[in-house]
Design an enzyme around this catalytic site. Structure first.
Site, PDB file in Angstrom:
ATOM      1  N   CYS A   1      -4.502   9.534 -15.409  1.00 50.16           N
ATOM      2  CA  CYS A   1      -5.119   9.505 -16.745  1.00 50.16           C
ATOM      3  C   CYS A   1      -6.442  10.253 -16.663  1.00 50.16           C
ATOM      4  O   CYS A   1      -7.424   9.854 -17.269  1.00 50.16           O
ATOM      5  CB  CYS A   1      -5.261   8.100 -17.306  1.00 50.16           C
ATOM      6  SG  CYS A   1      -6.365   7.059 -16.395  1.00 50.16           S
TER       7      CYS A   1
ATOM      8  N   ASP B   1       0.860  -1.178   0.000  1.00 50.09           N
ATOM      9  CA  ASP B   1       0.000   0.000   0.000  1.00 50.09           C
ATOM     10  C   ASP B   1       0.904   1.237   0.000  1.00 50.09           C
ATOM     11  O   ASP B   1       1.653   1.455   0.957  1.00 50.09           O
ATOM     12  CB  ASP B   1      -0.881  -0.037   1.259  1.00 50.09           C
ATOM     13  CG  ASP B   1      -1.824   1.152   1.339  1.00 50.09           C
ATOM     14  OD1 ASP B   1      -1.579   2.161   0.652  1.00 50.09           O
ATOM     15  OD2 ASP B   1      -2.793   1.062   2.112  1.00 50.09           O
TER      16      ASP B   1
HETATM   17  C1  SAM Z   1      -4.012   4.061 -12.764  1.00 48.61           C
HETATM   18  S1  SAM Z   1      -3.682   2.480 -12.178  1.00 48.61           S
HETATM   19  C2  SAM Z   1      -1.971   2.286 -12.575  1.00 48.61           C
HETATM   20  C3  SAM Z   1      -1.741   1.892 -14.004  1.00 48.61           C
HETATM   21  C4  SAM Z   1      -0.337   1.380 -14.230  1.00 48.61           C
HETATM   22  N1  SAM Z   1       0.661   2.346 -13.834  1.00 48.61           N
HETATM   23  C5  SAM Z   1      -0.089   0.967 -15.658  1.00 48.61           C
HETATM   24  O1  SAM Z   1       0.487   1.754 -16.430  1.00 48.61           O
HETATM   25  O2  SAM Z   1      -0.466  -0.149 -16.034  1.00 48.61           O
HETATM   26  C6  SAM Z   1      -3.603   2.687 -10.447  1.00 48.61           C
HETATM   27  C7  SAM Z   1      -3.247   1.434  -9.679  1.00 48.61           C
HETATM   28  O3  SAM Z   1      -3.019   1.817  -8.320  1.00 48.61           O
HETATM   29  C8  SAM Z   1      -3.467   0.767  -7.497  1.00 48.61           C
HETATM   30  N2  SAM Z   1      -3.648   1.311  -6.134  1.00 48.61           N
HETATM   31  C9  SAM Z   1      -4.742   1.878  -5.594  1.00 48.61           C
HETATM   32  N3  SAM Z   1      -4.499   2.254  -4.328  1.00 48.61           N
HETATM   33  C10 SAM Z   1      -3.220   1.931  -4.071  1.00 48.61           C
HETATM   34  C11 SAM Z   1      -2.386   2.060  -2.942  1.00 48.61           C
HETATM   35  N4  SAM Z   1      -2.851   2.611  -1.816  1.00 48.61           N
HETATM   36  N5  SAM Z   1      -1.121   1.603  -3.011  1.00 48.61           N
HETATM   37  C12 SAM Z   1      -0.654   1.035  -4.149  1.00 48.61           C
HETATM   38  N6  SAM Z   1      -1.408   0.877  -5.253  1.00 48.61           N
HETATM   39  C13 SAM Z   1      -2.673   1.329  -5.218  1.00 48.61           C
HETATM   40  C14 SAM Z   1      -4.737   0.315  -8.165  1.00 48.61           C
HETATM   41  O4  SAM Z   1      -5.084  -0.988  -7.742  1.00 48.61           O
HETATM   42  C15 SAM Z   1      -4.342   0.382  -9.640  1.00 48.61           C
HETATM   43  O5  SAM Z   1      -3.827  -0.842 -10.062  1.00 48.61           O
END
Ligand code: SAM
Length: 474
Positions: free
Chosen positions: A406, A336
């Protein structure tokens, strides 16, 4: 013996089963009823239909167009249908409404002749909701067919001068709050926002990224209709469509399907100037792994290692799949980003591509604009701030953080960065300076006033990605 003459009974005709429209209806039902995503639901349905021998490539293209077009223009078609139904649309059974929307799209958004659009919708209704409701579908769609789309827009949309946002919302099929948010972020006059809204309604070309050290643009260009990308040196655009998953380089993970905007974000972070060593990189929100794959390949070329962190275990597994075969060292961890599993100051470069409303990627997610609510912003913005704070804690002084979304919504872009920087200034610990990101996207015009960058579908042909680059000074 009865002398009564028996009236000849009307012979029952079985409904005509049209596999394309039945499949489109099933996809719409999955999206409406189960909250599924069209871009995930459709491919397995199409694959099954092809396996069963029911579909050829033209059928698949038509089914895709019917599903995407109907979902994308849902708000506009709802306004038209509301004018043709004598009760509130909320009282129409959702499956019947899906048949009506599919019919409205065929009548108003395709070149399918009106009589064929109505009759095929009535046959579909007979197959999926029964003969009784097929009569209702017939009556409503005949009313829809009485006008073309321009006529309908004049009837259901207020004049631009009276209510510009509502006018644009109906003409370009976006919720009003989304029009307002995009216009705020874009600024400018009517022409710009109209171009952006129109671009959101176009399906983008499939773009591939040749992962450096694993495949080359030349290799990908061997595909029919493949052209180099406009901005990224690793991008190849498939101008004739096709199935990217069938390409050997994509199947083996040596290349990936990736919008050029995402490629530019990863490249800018990788090339941002820092002071001191450049060995440990972190992608703090890595799932499903598109940017992580490009970063890991770039890191490998420079003798650096990538840690790809993702909070959701199933998405971390996707990242692990994508990174498998990367030529340099990497690690995938479930973590996280708001409660980091690493010591403060562990990394030289950190990308934080935060969860967001996705308003910059409406071209590829046709239903997303109708599903999102302005209330979603509260929780997302709070998380975005926490993740940016976590990223700034994870990078060492002299290292850089890239904050990406995005979505171009100002609440998720500039305001998050400004809020976090203001908070840090008040705390007197971590100190940060902003890096001008524009020179790190060489040759890309119209990136905004800086130092952050905002890409746009109508200007750059990419998703509306946002990137702010921050260097820790203490
Ligand atoms: C916009 S997506 C990222 C897309 C990725 N960078 C790609 O290019 O394929 C955001 C990601 O952050 C994750 N996420 C959400 N809260 C989070 C947290 N507290 N810590 C780490 N990851 C988290 C979500 O599960 C999701 O997979």
């Amino acid at each position: 013996m009865s002398t009564r003459q028996r009236r000849p009974s009307r012979t029952y005709r079985r409904p005509q089963r049209d596999p394309v429209r039945i499949l489109a209806f099933e996809a719409l039902r999955a999206v409406g009823e189960r909250g599924a995503y069209a871009n995930l639901v459709l491919p397995p349905l199409l694959a099954r239909a092809k396996e069963d021998g029911e579909f050829d490539a033209r059928d698949a293209a038509l089914a895709t167009e019917l599903v995407y077009g109907t979902l994308r223009r849902q708000g506009t078609y709802d306004a038209v249908l509301a004018a043709c139904v004598d009760r509130p649309l909320g009282e129409v059974d959702p499956p019947v409404l899906d048949v009506l929307s599919l019919g409205a799209h065929q009548l108003l958004g395709t070149r399918i002749p009106s009589h064929a659009a109505v009759s095929s919708s009535v046959e579909l209704a007979r197959c999926v909701v029964g003969d009784g409701r097929a009569k209702f579908v017939n009556a409503v769609l005949r009313r829809v067919a009485a006008h073309d789309l321009d006529d309908w827009l004049e009837r259901v949309a207020p004049p631009y001068d009276e209510d510009p946002e509502r006018h644009l919302a109906l003409v370009h099929a976006h919720p009003r709050w989304v029009v307002a948010a995009l216009w705020d972020a874009l600024g400018g006059d009517r022409a710009g926002i109209e171009q952006l809204l129109a671009a959101d309604n176009e399906r983008p070309l499939v773009t591939l990224a040749a992962r450096p050290g694993r495949s080359t643009v030349e290799e990908l260009r061997a595909e029919p209709g493949a052209e180099p990308g406009r901005w990224s040196p690793y991008a190849v655009r498939l101008t004739e469509g096709g199935e990217p998953g069938a390409l050997a380089a994509v199947r083996d993970g040596r290349a990936g399907v990736q919008d050029e905007g995402s490629q530019l974000v990863a490249l800018a972070l990788a090339n941002a100037p820092l002071t001191g060593p450049d060995r440990r990189w972190l992608d703090g929100c890595a799932g499903p792994g598109g940017k992580a794959a490009l970063l890991a390949a770039l890191a490998a070329e420079r003798g650096a290692a990538l840690v790809a962190a993702e909070r959701q275990p199933h998405r971390a597994r996707l990242v692990a799949d994508v990174l498998d075969g990367n030529p340099g060292p990497y690690q995938v961890v479930v973590a996280d980003g708001t409660r980091p599993a690493w010591r403060p100051g562990s990394f030289d470069r950190v990308l934080i591509d935060v969860p967001c409303t996705g308003l910059g990627a409406l071209r590829r997610r046709p239903e997303a604009r109708w599903r999102r609510r302005p209330e979603d912003l509260d929780g997302l913005v709070a998380l975005q701030r926490e993740l940016l704070r976590g990223a700034l804690a994870a990078v060492r002084p002299g290292g850089v953080v890239g904050y990406a979304t995005c979505s171009p919504h100002l609440a998720e872009t500039r305001l998050v960065v400004a809020d976090v920087l203001k908070g840090l200034a008040g705390e007197g610990g971590t100190a940060v300076e902003r890096i001008d990101a524009r020179p790190l996207l060489p040759g890309v015009p119209e990136l905004g006033p800086g130092p952050d960058v905002q890409l746009w579908p109508h200007r750059h042909g990419t998703d509306a990605m946002y990137l702010a680059l921050l260097r820790r000074t203490a």
